[in-house]
Design a protein around this motif. Structure first.
Motif, PDB file in Angstrom:
ATOM      1  N   TYR A 125       3.222   5.979  -5.775  1.00 26.04           N
ATOM      2  CA  TYR A 125       3.863   6.041  -7.118  1.00 26.04           C
ATOM      3  C   TYR A 125       3.906   7.264  -7.648  1.00 26.04           C
ATOM      4  O   TYR A 125       2.867   8.015  -7.560  1.00 26.04           O
ATOM      5  CB  TYR A 125       2.813   5.062  -7.831  1.00 26.04           C
ATOM      6  CG  TYR A 125       2.882   3.480  -7.634  1.00 26.04           C
ATOM      7  CD1 TYR A 125       3.694   2.919  -6.767  1.00 26.04           C
ATOM      8  CD2 TYR A 125       2.056   2.597  -8.441  1.00 26.04           C
ATOM      9  CE1 TYR A 125       3.641   1.580  -6.416  1.00 26.04           C
ATOM     10  CE2 TYR A 125       2.042   1.226  -8.096  1.00 26.04           C
ATOM     11  CZ  TYR A 125       2.913   0.798  -7.169  1.00 26.04           C
ATOM     12  OH  TYR A 125       2.923  -0.508  -6.895  1.00 26.04           O
TER      13      TYR A 125
ATOM     14  N   HIS B 153     -15.799  -4.318  -5.500  1.00 25.86           N
ATOM     15  CA  HIS B 153     -16.257  -4.696  -6.411  1.00 25.86           C
ATOM     16  C   HIS B 153     -17.789  -5.125  -5.683  1.00 25.86           C
ATOM     17  O   HIS B 153     -18.209  -6.017  -6.269  1.00 25.86           O
ATOM     18  CB  HIS B 153     -15.586  -6.045  -6.564  1.00 25.86           C
ATOM     19  CG  HIS B 153     -14.133  -6.026  -6.990  1.00 25.86           C
ATOM     20  ND1 HIS B 153     -13.798  -5.708  -8.231  1.00 25.86           N
ATOM     21  CD2 HIS B 153     -12.978  -6.208  -6.150  1.00 25.86           C
ATOM     22  CE1 HIS B 153     -12.341  -5.653  -8.266  1.00 25.86           C
ATOM     23  NE2 HIS B 153     -12.077  -5.693  -7.167  1.00 25.86           N
TER      24      HIS B 153
ATOM     25  N   VAL C  63       0.510   0.388 -17.388  1.00 23.26           N
ATOM     26  CA  VAL C  63      -0.613   0.113 -16.318  1.00 23.26           C
ATOM     27  C   VAL C  63      -1.733   1.329 -16.591  1.00 23.26           C
ATOM     28  O   VAL C  63      -2.831   0.752 -16.714  1.00 23.26           O
ATOM     29  CB  VAL C  63      -0.028   0.154 -15.092  1.00 23.26           C
ATOM     30  CG1 VAL C  63      -1.239  -0.192 -14.233  1.00 23.26           C
ATOM     31  CG2 VAL C  63       0.962  -1.219 -14.888  1.00 23.26           C
TER      32      VAL C  63
ATOM     33  N   THR D 294       5.199   0.174 -15.377  1.00 23.70           N
ATOM     34  CA  THR D 294       5.865  -0.589 -14.536  1.00 23.70           C
ATOM     35  C   THR D 294       7.357  -0.380 -14.524  1.00 23.70           C
ATOM     36  O   THR D 294       7.765   0.089 -15.860  1.00 23.70           O
ATOM     37  CB  THR D 294       5.686  -2.040 -14.491  1.00 23.70           C
ATOM     38  OG1 THR D 294       6.144  -2.659 -15.771  1.00 23.70           O
ATOM     39  CG2 THR D 294       4.084  -2.534 -14.441  1.00 23.70           C
TER      40      THR D 294
ATOM     41  N   GLU E 299     -10.720  -1.506  -1.645  1.00 25.52           N
ATOM     42  CA  GLU E 299     -11.434  -2.511  -1.460  1.00 25.52           C
ATOM     43  C   GLU E 299     -11.560  -2.796   0.249  1.00 25.52           C
ATOM     44  O   GLU E 299     -11.155  -3.782   0.853  1.00 25.52           O
ATOM     45  CB  GLU E 299     -10.857  -3.864  -2.008  1.00 25.52           C
ATOM     46  CG  GLU E 299     -10.689  -3.860  -3.617  1.00 25.52           C
ATOM     47  CD  GLU E 299     -10.501  -4.917  -4.093  1.00 25.52           C
ATOM     48  OE1 GLU E 299     -10.643  -6.067  -3.638  1.00 25.52           O
ATOM     49  OE2 GLU E 299     -10.047  -5.026  -5.370  1.00 25.52           O
TER      50      GLU E 299
ATOM     51  N   GLN F  96      -5.238  -1.563   0.642  1.00 27.73           N
ATOM     52  CA  GLN F  96      -5.897  -2.850   0.032  1.00 27.73           C
ATOM     53  C   GLN F  96      -5.393  -4.025   1.045  1.00 27.73           C
ATOM     54  O   GLN F  96      -5.977  -4.816   1.580  1.00 27.73           O
ATOM     55  CB  GLN F  96      -5.723  -3.258  -1.515  1.00 27.73           C
ATOM     56  CG  GLN F  96      -6.351  -4.471  -1.762  1.00 27.73           C
ATOM     57  CD  GLN F  96      -6.392  -4.601  -3.250  1.00 27.73           C
ATOM     58  OE1 GLN F  96      -5.948  -3.949  -3.942  1.00 27.73           O
ATOM     59  NE2 GLN F  96      -7.055  -5.679  -3.840  1.00 27.73           N
TER      60      GLN F  96
ATOM     61  N   ASN G  84      -9.832  -7.202 -11.919  1.00 19.74           N
ATOM     62  CA  ASN G  84      -8.669  -7.311 -11.341  1.00 19.74           C
ATOM     63  C   ASN G  84      -7.354  -7.039 -12.293  1.00 19.74           C
ATOM     64  O   ASN G  84      -7.543  -7.382 -13.527  1.00 19.74           O
ATOM     65  CB  ASN G  84      -8.377  -8.766 -10.741  1.00 19.74           C
ATOM     66  CG  ASN G  84      -9.318  -9.336  -9.653  1.00 19.74           C
ATOM     67  OD1 ASN G  84      -9.593 -10.454  -9.968  1.00 19.74           O
ATOM     68  ND2 ASN G  84      -9.273  -8.442  -8.590  1.00 19.74           N
ATOM     69  N   GLY G  85      -6.704  -6.464 -11.815  1.00 19.45           N
ATOM     70  CA  GLY G  85      -5.272  -6.010 -12.712  1.00 19.45           C
ATOM     71  C   GLY G  85      -5.508  -4.893 -13.524  1.00 19.45           C
ATOM     72  O   GLY G  85      -4.588  -4.599 -14.403  1.00 19.45           O
ATOM     73  N   GLY G  86      -6.732  -4.092 -13.441  1.00 21.05           N
ATOM     74  CA  GLY G  86      -7.199  -3.119 -14.248  1.00 21.05           C
ATOM     75  C   GLY G  86      -6.208  -1.807 -14.016  1.00 21.05           C
ATOM     76  O   GLY G  86      -6.393  -0.839 -14.936  1.00 21.05           O
ATOM     77  N   GLY G  87      -5.869  -1.664 -12.893  1.00 22.77           N
ATOM     78  CA  GLY G  87      -5.008  -0.195 -12.404  1.00 22.77           C
ATOM     79  C   GLY G  87      -5.844   0.476 -11.391  1.00 22.77           C
ATOM     80  O   GLY G  87      -5.279   1.655 -11.321  1.00 22.77           O
ATOM     81  N   LYS G  88      -6.725  -0.077 -10.564  1.00 22.05           N
ATOM     82  CA  LYS G  88      -7.224   0.576  -9.551  1.00 22.05           C
ATOM     83  C   LYS G  88      -6.299   0.874  -8.329  1.00 22.05           C
ATOM     84  O   LYS G  88      -6.477   2.167  -8.035  1.00 22.05           O
ATOM     85  CB  LYS G  88      -8.535  -0.154  -9.076  1.00 22.05           C
ATOM     86  CG  LYS G  88      -9.621  -0.646  -9.942  1.00 22.05           C
ATOM     87  CD  LYS G  88     -10.772  -1.322  -9.569  1.00 22.05           C
ATOM     88  CE  LYS G  88     -10.323  -2.391  -9.031  1.00 22.05           C
ATOM     89  NZ  LYS G  88      -9.601  -3.637 -10.077  1.00 22.05           N
ATOM     90  N   THR G  89      -5.677   0.071  -8.019  1.00 24.42           N
ATOM     91  CA  THR G  89      -4.920   0.330  -6.548  1.00 24.42           C
ATOM     92  C   THR G  89      -3.678   1.079  -7.277  1.00 24.42           C
ATOM     93  O   THR G  89      -3.347   2.092  -6.556  1.00 24.42           O
ATOM     94  CB  THR G  89      -4.121  -1.068  -6.272  1.00 24.42           C
ATOM     95  OG1 THR G  89      -5.193  -1.725  -5.977  1.00 24.42           O
ATOM     96  CG2 THR G  89      -3.330  -0.531  -5.110  1.00 24.42           C
ATOM     97  N   THR G  90      -3.358   0.872  -8.448  1.00 22.66           N
ATOM     98  CA  THR G  90      -2.212   1.910  -9.048  1.00 22.66           C
ATOM     99  C   THR G  90      -2.462   3.365  -8.886  1.00 22.66           C
ATOM    100  O   THR G  90      -1.955   4.207  -8.606  1.00 22.66           O
ATOM    101  CB  THR G  90      -1.892   1.457 -10.376  1.00 22.66           C
ATOM    102  OG1 THR G  90      -1.418  -0.054 -10.315  1.00 22.66           O
ATOM    103  CG2 THR G  90      -0.581   2.151 -11.160  1.00 22.66           C
TER     104      THR G  90
HETATM  105  N1  LIG Z   1       5.274  -2.285  -8.705  1.00 25.71           N
HETATM  106  C1  LIG Z   1       4.894  -2.740  -9.696  1.00 25.71           C
HETATM  107  N2  LIG Z   1       5.511  -3.470 -10.428  1.00 25.71           N
HETATM  108  C2  LIG Z   1       5.119  -4.184 -11.502  1.00 25.71           C
HETATM  109  N3  LIG Z   1       3.893  -4.332 -11.775  1.00 25.71           N
HETATM  110  C3  LIG Z   1       2.831  -3.652 -11.185  1.00 25.71           C
HETATM  111  C4  LIG Z   1       3.390  -2.915  -9.937  1.00 25.71           C
HETATM  112  N4  LIG Z   1       2.153  -2.406  -9.519  1.00 25.71           N
HETATM  113  C5  LIG Z   1       1.031  -2.804 -10.137  1.00 25.71           C
HETATM  114  N5  LIG Z   1       1.530  -3.489 -11.080  1.00 25.71           N
HETATM  115  C6  LIG Z   1       0.843  -4.177 -12.235  1.00 25.71           C
HETATM  116  O1  LIG Z   1      -0.035  -3.322 -12.595  1.00 25.71           O
HETATM  117  C7  LIG Z   1      -1.496  -3.968 -12.950  1.00 25.71           C
HETATM  118  C8  LIG Z   1      -2.463  -3.283 -12.275  1.00 25.71           C
HETATM  119  O2  LIG Z   1      -2.310  -3.640 -10.902  1.00 25.71           O
HETATM  120  P1  LIG Z   1      -3.308  -2.898  -9.653  1.00 25.71           P
HETATM  121  O3  LIG Z   1      -3.012  -3.232  -8.471  1.00 25.71           O
HETATM  122  O4  LIG Z   1      -3.424  -1.370  -9.972  1.00 25.71           O
HETATM  123  O5  LIG Z   1      -4.843  -3.743 -10.103  1.00 25.71           O
HETATM  124  P2  LIG Z   1      -6.239  -3.597  -9.253  1.00 25.71           P
HETATM  125  O6  LIG Z   1      -7.113  -2.929 -10.386  1.00 25.71           O
HETATM  126  O7  LIG Z   1      -6.186  -2.767  -8.269  1.00 25.71           O
HETATM  127  O8  LIG Z   1      -6.467  -5.126  -9.271  1.00 25.71           O
HETATM  128  P3  LIG Z   1      -7.287  -5.884  -8.170  1.00 25.71           P
HETATM  129  O9  LIG Z   1      -8.846  -5.504  -8.374  1.00 25.71           O
HETATM  130  O10 LIG Z   1      -7.164  -7.211  -8.329  1.00 25.71           O
HETATM  131  O11 LIG Z   1      -6.981  -5.073  -6.964  1.00 25.71           O
HETATM  132  C9  LIG Z   1      -1.211  -5.307 -12.796  1.00 25.71           C
HETATM  133  O12 LIG Z   1      -1.114  -5.932 -13.706  1.00 25.71           O
HETATM  134  C10 LIG Z   1      -0.072  -5.435 -11.673  1.00 25.71           C
HETATM  135  O13 LIG Z   1       0.782  -6.283 -11.694  1.00 25.71           O
END
Ligand SMILES: Nc1ncnc2c1ncn2[C@@H]1O[C@H](COP(=O)(O)OP(=O)(O)OP(=O)(O)O)[C@@H](O)[C@H]1O
Ligand SMILES: [Mg+2]
Lengths: 241, 305
Positions: A52, A192, A17, A11, A159, A84, A37-43
């Motif tokens: 990104y 999920h 992440v 981040t 999702e 998402q 949730n928050g595992g990094g999938k969307t990232t």
């Molecule tokens: N631009 C950003 N700035 C700060 N933190 C970020 C940013 N983008 C993602 N994160 C953090 O990275 C982590 C992973 O986020 P991400 O959105 O990839 O999770 P996810 O696996 O898609 O979760 P979900 O199942 O809830 O959608 C989270 O802790 C999120 O807060």
């Protein structure tokens, strides 16, 4: 085919992440990514789309190095991404957005075809603005429709089931299955939902910024339900309503 | 009528060599053509420059066009037009203005329009403003609109000024009787060093009157816009105004909405949002293959349609 090599992303505040993540999505395959949730999938999805920029690692699309290619050029190369959280646009109609996605003006019949794949009746929606008057489920389906309208070699759905009712969900699953039958590219679905996990060629579990487990649905479903320690509670058994 | 006027007419009205229905064409302060119809009479004012337009009670589905064009620098055109709309008439009024200058001299059109809407009448008012030509002379359009709506009259105003005009002050005043409704849709784009100032003053004096005012604007480059609306509810009524502005580069926007409830059953709402284009919107369009510039243009065009 998409190949990610040693992808890391922190981040802006410096929190790790994604950590040295490696993933290959073979041609013609449907890969489902799941995880807590928050595992990094969307990232990960945003890194694939170019939204990104990874801090280290390499990305290849069909053996071409696209590590330094920007969002626009990746889209032109055939990468599509269904958000998402879909974005809304005041003043842009559903039809216009779908045409922008397809890169051409379309006869009504073609817009109808695409809309029906996400369970929407085109005539009711095409002239509506993609603004805040659309419900959560409606905007989500329109988002998916914009991606279906494109000519993609790799499509990432983040999702897609979120907010979509059970009846439409069944037809959405069918759309994904049809896509898989007819594609010559690859599909990644972040999900999920058990029913989406079950149609995967491969399930990938992302937690704590890296891949924790990977395999065929028949093997993975067991791991997912039994081994909470690795994955946390990361998928929902079919919910009723 | 000169060629520049013809070009301007095509842009600001439905002119395609002729008009459907009654019309009056104003060119550099002179009348360049006028036709009345059975139900719509257009007459010159006796004491001031301008027109008196009489729309007979019960007139249905007719259009009257009164475009004004300034085609050269050094013209400062001032005109007073009064519209008398008979009871239960249902008409469209097209009142565009085009300004063209190829010189360094200023060119201005200042149209003061008064509308008297009889009981149960319905008017759709379309107004498009354009500025053209390569001259450096300042192009100004300063419209003033005063409207009085009697019982159950409906006025729908749709106004657009998408670039080209250097300076504009737009003033709209309205008084609404019982059951009368006023709908205003305004779209403005300013760029370069342009300025645009909008003033609305709406008084709802009759029971169940209502106003819905929607303004969308885009300020680019070094342009500056200001928006000021005053909605007064003197009776049980509903008022809603919404001012949405996009700023880019060094564009500046001031928004000052005022709501005055003077009756216990007046329900008044205002929404305002000013900001640059949402980054997410650009990202989404880029994932569809657009460049950043293409995405911005698409978002702004959509916003202003
Ligand atoms: N631009 C950003 N700035 C700060 N933190 C970020 C940013 N983008 C993602 N994160 C953090 O990275 C982590 C992973 O986020 P991400 O959105 O990839 O999770 P996810 O696996 O898609 O979760 P979900 O199942 O809830 O959608 C989270 O802790 C999120 O807060
Ligand atoms: Mg996510």
């Amino acid at each position: 085919m998409l190949r990610l090599e040693n992808i890391s992303w922190n981040t802006p505040e410096g929190v790790g992440v994604l950590r040295n993540l490696n993933l290959t999505v073979p041609d013609g395959k449907l890969v489902v990514i799941t995880g807590p949730n928050g595992g990094g999938k969307t990232t990960l999805a945003k890194i694939i789309a170019g939204i990104y920029r990874q801090d280290s690692g390499k990305i290849y699309l069909n053996d071409t190095d696209i590590t330094d290619v920007d969002i626009t050029e990746r889209a032109k190369a055939g990468i599509s991404f269904a958000f998402q959280q879909p974005v809304r646009f005041k003043g842009i109609t559903v039809r216009k957005l779908i045409e922008l996605a397809a890169g051409e003006q379309m006869p009504l019949s073609k817009v109808c075809d695409i809309m029906s794949k996400v369970g929407l009746c085109a005539e009711e929606y095409i002239d509506r603005e993609v603004n805040s008057t659309l419900s959560g489920g409606e905007i989500k389906r329109i988002e998916i429709a914009t991606v279906l309208a494109r000519h993609s070699v790799l499509t990432v759905f983040d999702e897609p089931e979120a907010g979509i009712d059970l009846w439409s969900f069944t037809s959405l699953i069918k759309t994904f299955e049809d896509m898989r039958k007819n594609i010559n590219g690859s599909i990644v679905i972040i999900s999920h939902q058990e029913r989406i996990l079950k149609i995967a060629d491969e399930i990938v579990v992302v937690a704590n910024g890296s891949i924790q487990a990977q395999g065929k649905p028949e093997d993975m479903m067991k791991v997912l339900t039994e081994n909470n320690a690795i994955t946390g509670k990361c998928y929902k058994q079919e919910a009723l309503f | 009528m000169n060629e520049i006027t013809k070009d301007l007419l095509r842009e600001i009205s439905e002119w395609d060599g002729s008009f459907k229905g009654a019309y009056n064409i104003r060119e550099n302060g002179q009348c360049a053509g006028r036709v009345s119809s059975k139900n719509i009479k257009i007459e010159s004012k006796k004491d001031q420059p301008g027109l008196e337009i009489f729309i007979a009670p019960g007139t249905k589905d007719e259009t009257v066009s009164i475009p004004a064009c300034v085609t050269q620098g050094g013209v400062d055109d001032l005109v007073y037009n009064d519209f008398f709309v008979g009871e239960n008439a249902d008409v469209t009024i097209v009142a565009g203005c085009g300004i063209h200058t190829e010189t360094g001299e200023p060119a201005r059109h200042n149209g003061i329009h008064r509308f008297f809407l009889g009981k149960g009448s319905h008017v759709k008012y379309l107004e498009k403003h354009v500025g053209k030509g390569h001259g450096t002379g300042i192009r100004s359009i300063d419209p003033v609109t005063d409207a009085e709506l009697e019982e159950n009259a409906v006025l729908e105003m749709d106004t657009a000024q998408i670039g080209g005009v250097d300076k504009t002050i737009r003033t709209t005043n309205a008084k609404l009787g019982a059951g009368a409704k006023l709908y205003i849709r305004e779209r403005i784009l300013t760029e370069k060093e342009q300025t645009a100032q909008t003033e609305f003053h709406v008084e709802m004096n009759g029971k169940d009157s209502g106003v819905d005012l929607i303004s969308r604007s885009v300020a680019r480059d070094n342009s500056h816009q200001s928006y000021h609306s005053v909605i007064v509810g003197n009776a049980p009524c509903t008022g809603h105004s919404e001012c949405d502005a996009i700023i880019s580069e060094n564009g500046k926007v001031d928004a000052a909405p005022e709501l005055h409830a003077r009756d216990n059953d007046a329900a008044l709402i205002h929404e305002a949002a000013i900001g640059k284009i949402a980054g997410e919107q650009i990202l989404k369009l880029r994932t569809l293959g657009m460049t950043e510039e293409e995405a911005e243009t698409t978002i702004i065009d959509g916003f202003l349609t």
